[in-house]
Design a protein around this motif. Structure first.
Motif, PDB file in Angstrom:
ATOM      1  N   SER A 119       0.828  -1.200   0.000  1.00 39.50           N
ATOM      2  CA  SER A 119       0.000   0.000   0.000  1.00 39.50           C
ATOM      3  C   SER A 119       0.860   1.247   0.000  1.00 39.50           C
ATOM      4  CB  SER A 119      -0.909   0.014   1.223  1.00 39.50           C
ATOM      5  OG  SER A 119      -1.519   1.280   1.377  1.00 39.50           O
ATOM      6  N   CYS A 120       0.453   2.243  -0.759  1.00 43.07           N
ATOM      7  CA  CYS A 120       1.198   3.493  -0.827  1.00 43.07           C
ATOM      8  C   CYS A 120       1.179   4.229   0.509  1.00 43.07           C
ATOM      9  CB  CYS A 120       0.592   4.378  -1.914  1.00 43.07           C
ATOM     10  SG  CYS A 120       1.727   5.629  -2.535  1.00 43.07           S
ATOM     11  N   ALA A 121       0.171   3.968   1.333  1.00 45.20           N
ATOM     12  CA  ALA A 121       0.055   4.664   2.611  1.00 45.20           C
ATOM     13  C   ALA A 121       0.837   3.978   3.729  1.00 45.20           C
ATOM     14  CB  ALA A 121      -1.423   4.769   3.004  1.00 45.20           C
ATOM     15  N   SER A 122       1.464   2.834   3.433  1.00 43.13           N
ATOM     16  CA  SER A 122       2.133   2.068   4.478  1.00 43.13           C
ATOM     17  C   SER A 122       3.511   2.634   4.798  1.00 43.13           C
ATOM     18  CB  SER A 122       2.269   0.602   4.060  1.00 43.13           C
ATOM     19  OG  SER A 122       3.174   0.490   2.972  1.00 43.13           O
ATOM     20  N   THR A 123       3.990   2.358   6.008  1.00 43.36           N
ATOM     21  CA  THR A 123       5.360   2.749   6.380  1.00 43.36           C
ATOM     22  C   THR A 123       6.377   1.993   5.530  1.00 43.36           C
ATOM     23  OG1 THR A 123       5.368   1.069   8.132  1.00 43.36           O
ATOM     24  CG2 THR A 123       4.715   3.313   8.745  1.00 43.36           C
ATOM     25  N   THR A 124       6.003   0.790   5.090  1.00 45.80           N
ATOM     26  CA  THR A 124       6.896   0.004   4.230  1.00 45.80           C
ATOM     27  C   THR A 124       7.208   0.749   2.945  1.00 45.80           C
ATOM     28  OG1 THR A 124       6.033  -2.078   5.099  1.00 45.80           O
ATOM     29  CG2 THR A 124       7.142  -2.164   2.983  1.00 45.80           C
ATOM     30  N   CYS A 125       6.210   1.370   2.366  1.00 43.87           N
ATOM     31  CA  CYS A 125       6.418   2.132   1.132  1.00 43.87           C
ATOM     32  C   CYS A 125       7.347   3.313   1.390  1.00 43.87           C
ATOM     33  CB  CYS A 125       5.078   2.618   0.588  1.00 43.87           C
ATOM     34  SG  CYS A 125       5.191   3.514  -0.986  1.00 43.87           S
ATOM     35  N   VAL A 133      15.585   7.134  -4.104  1.00 42.60           N
ATOM     36  CA  VAL A 133      14.511   7.657  -4.951  1.00 42.60           C
ATOM     37  C   VAL A 133      13.207   7.584  -4.172  1.00 42.60           C
ATOM     38  CG1 VAL A 133      13.247   7.431  -7.115  1.00 42.60           C
ATOM     39  CG2 VAL A 133      15.685   6.871  -7.028  1.00 42.60           C
ATOM     40  N   PRO A 134      12.530   8.687  -3.919  1.00 39.61           N
ATOM     41  CA  PRO A 134      11.258   8.637  -3.204  1.00 39.61           C
ATOM     42  C   PRO A 134      10.240   7.794  -3.947  1.00 39.61           C
ATOM     43  CG  PRO A 134      12.069  10.890  -3.354  1.00 39.61           C
ATOM     44  CD  PRO A 134      12.930  10.062  -4.271  1.00 39.61           C
ATOM     45  N   PRO A 135       9.398   7.025  -3.233  1.00 41.01           N
ATOM     46  CA  PRO A 135       8.382   6.209  -3.907  1.00 41.01           C
ATOM     47  C   PRO A 135       7.307   7.076  -4.541  1.00 41.01           C
ATOM     48  CG  PRO A 135       8.041   6.192  -1.535  1.00 41.01           C
ATOM     49  CD  PRO A 135       9.344   6.897  -1.771  1.00 41.01           C
ATOM     50  N   SER A 136       6.645   6.489  -5.538  1.00 40.77           N
ATOM     51  CA  SER A 136       5.487   7.113  -6.164  1.00 40.77           C
ATOM     52  C   SER A 136       4.266   6.251  -5.864  1.00 40.77           C
ATOM     53  CB  SER A 136       5.693   7.241  -7.678  1.00 40.77           C
ATOM     54  OG  SER A 136       6.846   7.996  -7.966  1.00 40.77           O
ATOM     55  N   CYS A 137       3.103   6.695  -6.335  1.00 45.24           N
ATOM     56  CA  CYS A 137       1.865   5.957  -6.078  1.00 45.24           C
ATOM     57  C   CYS A 137       1.070   5.802  -7.355  1.00 45.24           C
ATOM     58  CB  CYS A 137       1.008   6.684  -5.037  1.00 45.24           C
ATOM     59  SG  CYS A 137       1.765   6.787  -3.404  1.00 45.24           S
ATOM     60  N   SER A 138       0.448   4.660  -7.484  1.00 44.49           N
ATOM     61  CA  SER A 138      -0.559   4.419  -8.506  1.00 44.49           C
ATOM     62  C   SER A 138      -1.840   4.054  -7.781  1.00 44.49           C
ATOM     63  CB  SER A 138      -0.136   3.290  -9.441  1.00 44.49           C
ATOM     64  OG  SER A 138      -1.209   2.945 -10.303  1.00 44.49           O
TER      65      SER A 138
END
Length: 461
Positions: free
Chosen positions: A175-181, A190-195
């Motif tokens: 999940s994009c909202a997770s601390t794992t992301c 590189v900062p993560p992105s979201c789809s």
């Protein structure tokens, strides 16, 4: 079972193309390399668990270990390419310790770790049912990733079938909202992105190679009895570069997303490897305790870039005589040990002292001229020398640990008529020193993170 809606795929495609366009446009220069074909069938069928007494042990070969015989000129060209990529890896590592921001011209994406060309490979499996993969392992990288279908943008050619997450019942997107992301950035720069709600990763290597895709969890199989559920990895949908035909990368650095930290409860943050040389084509990578009791341990240092493994280099001896190098030369720069760097980098003052003493000890042998563009400057033609006397060289690390190097640890073969001293000097005495993998050949090197120790045992594979 994985399923993507058409809108999710479209958003992901646009994001991946956007990130990929930034990476590619900012690195327009072309870097070419030989395609190396290493698949599951090319690794030995025998398993070294019985020899080491550890259950999570994987056979290791060099990515070029199976290559067909090459002419002298072909080998020389390959070596020049390997050393050039090695230089790029070293430049990036040293820039991190100097605090140099490796931001691309767009200002939006930072360079990730450098894969380089001095890599060793293992076989692992992902998924349910499992799919076999051949990946490079690297103590200087954190993210584990592989190419994944449907390859929304692009996948390079690999020998093994590309992993298809839609056929695995254990695959899950993060999940994009997770601390794992949010943790991805520490391991990729590189900062993560979201789809939508799905986490996307991106990483670019210093040679312009890159991988972008979904950050996910999956069942990782290391051996018939060792499986890790919910292993976090990159499922690459856009991958290009100098990966040969490898299926991806396994990260062994000190970072939250590395396999070392993800398997901490199972293997205790301990791993070992033995890198093979030409006389023993197979080595091993082991996760967990159970290393050889004869190991000599030096303290593992935490440096300004904590993901790397620091060691304290104290002195260098040649033919039993300590070189006249002040300890402050080594302490000022600092030293890391790295599985992916080929040639050891020393402070300029230390290298000049080593080179002078080595040349003096080898004065009876015919010197050789290395290929143009090679950083190695002390080379010999030993083709017609019977049992040449190669001077003994000993590296002393903190804790009074003495590493005695053999011919295969000292000389790097360029061709049958050219072998070069496998060290080079940094541009100054303040750049980070790197203990490379030529000097690690046939040593069992153990990384014990809880005890903050690195151990060495010679002639272990």
């Amino acid at each position: 079972m994985l399923s993507f809606s058409s809108s999710q795929l479209l958003v992901a495609l646009l994001l991946i193309i956007y990130v990929g366009s930034i990476l590619v446009s900012s690195h327009s220069r072309e870097v070419t390399g030989r395609q190396d074909y290493i698949g599951a069938s090319l690794l030995p069928s025998s398993h070294p668990e019985k020899a080491t007494g550890r259950k999570s042990t994987l056979p290791v070969i060099h990515r070029d270990g199976h290559s067909h015989p090459r002419s002298s000129s072909e080998q020389s060209r390959d070596i020049v390419q390997i050393i050039r990529l090695d230089n790029e890896r070293v430049a990036f590592i040293q820039s991190k310790f100097r605090g140099v921001d490796q931001t691309l011209s767009s200002g939006k994406v930072r360079l990730g770790a450098i894969l380089g060309a001095g890599n060793y490979v293992v076989n692992i499996s992902l998924g349910t049912p499992k799919r076999g993969l051949t990946v490079a392992f690297d103590t200087g990288s954190a993210l584990t990733w592989t190419q994944c279908l449907p390859c929304v943008v692009s996948c390079y050619r690999q020998v093994n079938l590309i992993f298809d997450p839609s056929r695995s019942s254990s695959y899950r997107n993060v999940s994009c909202a997770s601390t794992t992301c949010a943790q991805i950035a520490s391991g990729t720069s590189v900062p993560p992105s979201c789809s939508g709600s799905t986490c996307l990763y991106g990483i670019i290597y210093g040679d312009s190679s890159y991988s972008n895709g979904f950050f996910a969890t999956e069942k990782l199989t290391l051996s018939p009895t060792d499986k890790i559920n919910n292993f976090q990895f990159g499922c690459g949908q856009d991958n290009q570069g100098l990966f040969g035909s490898l299926d991806g990368l396994m990260g062994l650095s000190r970072d939250r997303i590395s396999i070392v930290e993800q398997t901490a409860s199972k293997y205790g943050r301990i791993f070992s490897y033995c890198l093979p040389d030409t006389s023993t084509p197979t080595g091993y990578l082991s996760l967990g305790a159970g290393g050889r009791s004869s190991a000599a341990f030096t303290p593992m240092l935490t440096l300004s870039e904590p993901s790397f493994y620091g060691v304290k280099l104290v002195a260098i001896n040649i033919e039993g005589k300590r070189l006249p190098i002040s300890p402050t030369v080594f302490s000022r720069a600092g030293t890391i040990i790295d599985s992916g760097t080929v040639i050891t980098r020393l402070p300029r003052t230390a290298y000049r002292a080593l080179r002078t003493a080595f040349r003096q000890a080898m004065r009876r042998y015919l010197r050789a001229r290395p290929p143009p563009g090679l950083i190695l400057d002390t080379c010999y033609n030993l083709r017609r020398s019977i049992n040449p006397h190669i001077p003994s060289v000993t590296f002393t690390f903190g804790g009074d640990v003495n590493i005695n190097l053999t011919r295969n640890n000292l000389l790097y073969t360029i061709s049958r008529s050219c072998e070069c001293l496998a060290f080079t000097g940094n541009s100054d005495d303040s750049s980070m020193g790197i203990y490379g993998n030529v000097q690690q050949l046939k040593f069992e090197v153990t990384f014990n993170l809880p005890r903050r120790q690195i151990g060495f045992v010679p002639n272990s594979c």
